[in-house]
Motif scaffolding. Sequence first.
Motif, mmCIF file in Angstrom:
data_model
loop_
_atom_site.group_PDB
_atom_site.id
_atom_site.type_symbol
_atom_site.label_atom_id
_atom_site.label_comp_id
_atom_site.label_asym_id
_atom_site.label_seq_id
_atom_site.Cartn_x
_atom_site.Cartn_y
_atom_site.Cartn_z
ATOM 1 N N SER A 12 0.843 -1.197 0.000
ATOM 2 C CA SER A 12 0.000 0.000 0.000
ATOM 3 C C SER A 12 0.873 1.240 0.000
ATOM 4 C CB SER A 12 -0.897 -0.010 1.235
ATOM 5 O OG SER A 12 -1.554 1.229 1.391
ATOM 6 N N GLN B 11 -2.824 5.769 7.898
ATOM 7 C CA GLN B 11 -1.457 5.705 7.408
ATOM 8 C C GLN B 11 -0.615 4.771 8.272
ATOM 9 O OE1 GLN B 11 1.296 9.028 7.824
ATOM 10 N NE2 GLN B 11 1.948 8.736 5.725
ATOM 11 N N PHE C 105 -2.042 -1.244 8.872
ATOM 12 C CA PHE C 105 -2.239 -2.054 7.671
ATOM 13 C C PHE C 105 -2.499 -3.473 8.132
ATOM 14 C CE2 PHE C 105 -2.334 -2.829 3.362
ATOM 15 C CZ PHE C 105 -1.232 -3.448 2.780
ATOM 16 N N CYS D 292 5.263 -7.665 8.363
ATOM 17 C CA CYS D 292 4.840 -6.359 7.884
ATOM 18 C C CYS D 292 6.103 -5.499 7.740
ATOM 19 C CB CYS D 292 3.886 -5.736 8.904
ATOM 20 S SG CYS D 292 3.425 -4.042 8.595
ATOM 21 N N ARG E 9 -6.083 -0.824 4.704
ATOM 22 C CA ARG E 9 -5.213 0.250 5.227
ATOM 23 C C ARG E 9 -6.136 1.244 5.923
ATOM 24 N NH1 ARG E 9 -0.185 2.652 3.283
ATOM 25 N NH2 ARG E 9 0.578 3.793 5.108
ATOM 26 N N ILE F 117 -3.989 0.415 -2.709
ATOM 27 C CA ILE F 117 -3.705 -0.976 -2.325
ATOM 28 C C ILE F 117 -3.334 -1.741 -3.587
ATOM 29 C CG2 ILE F 117 -4.624 -3.097 -1.327
ATOM 30 C CD1 ILE F 117 -4.554 -0.945 0.733
ATOM 31 N N THR G 241 7.605 -1.362 6.379
ATOM 32 C CA THR G 241 7.274 0.001 5.965
ATOM 33 C C THR G 241 8.455 0.605 5.211
ATOM 34 O OG1 THR G 241 8.190 1.158 7.895
ATOM 35 C CG2 THR G 241 5.973 0.275 8.110
ATOM 36 N N VAL H 228 -3.172 5.489 2.071
ATOM 37 C CA VAL H 228 -4.433 4.953 2.579
ATOM 38 C C VAL H 228 -5.365 4.548 1.447
ATOM 39 C CG1 VAL H 228 -6.482 5.508 3.926
ATOM 40 C CG2 VAL H 228 -4.247 6.218 4.739
#
Lengths: 116, 111
Positions: A49, A71, A74, A91, A68, A55, A93, A52
């Motif tokens: 993603s 922000q 997720f 996960c 999502r 996806i 980022t 927001v």
Amino acid sequence: DADVTQTPRNRITKTGKRIMLECSQTKGHDRMYWYRQDPGLGLRLIYYSFDVKDINKGEISDGYSVSRQAQAKFSLSLESAIPNQTALYFCATSDHRTSGRANEQFFGPGTRLTVL
Amino acid sequence: EDKVVQSPLSLVVHEGDTVTLNCSYEVTNFRSLLWYKQEKKAPTFLFMLTSSGIEKKSGRLSSILDKKELFSILNITATQTGDSAIYLCAYVDNYGQNFVFGPGTRLSVLP
């Protein structure tokens, strides 16, 4: 300290159950990712993603869905878990708004999911 | 299909040895190659390589990229037991959208 957290850390469930794995980050990063890791196969991308409202399916999205919510959040869902979804889920980022750091990913601690 | 290949898949050495881990890739729209170390759970970032021939160093670890031959190596000198881990390489495409990981090299350093 800014971080990427995942809940739960371990989960055992039965075939056919709906499961949600959650990821939160305090890094202020715009992009978030879900991976699964299986022995000998490395990390494979499930969904990602960019913000927001954005996806995207990854390499192995079948059987999974994501949300999502904000922000910083997720979540990954398995609508009807099956045994071959037993894996370690990560996960991650990344921040594409800071020059020079756009390709660096930060990973959460992982969720070990077992589907019986 | 884009892919990343790592070799060897497994390696056992003794403390003090020097090791070289290999990563080759077949990708379109290449932007960067990244190396990670994974000990118990989450991978941790080691290096990001974008340009050929420029060595990145961090202590006993170093890495270099060859964009013509499509490979990268990660060197670890004077290995220690704390270097035991899975080392992952990954490429990022030119749009920054696609991260593809190799299967990893499991390094075991014996005392």
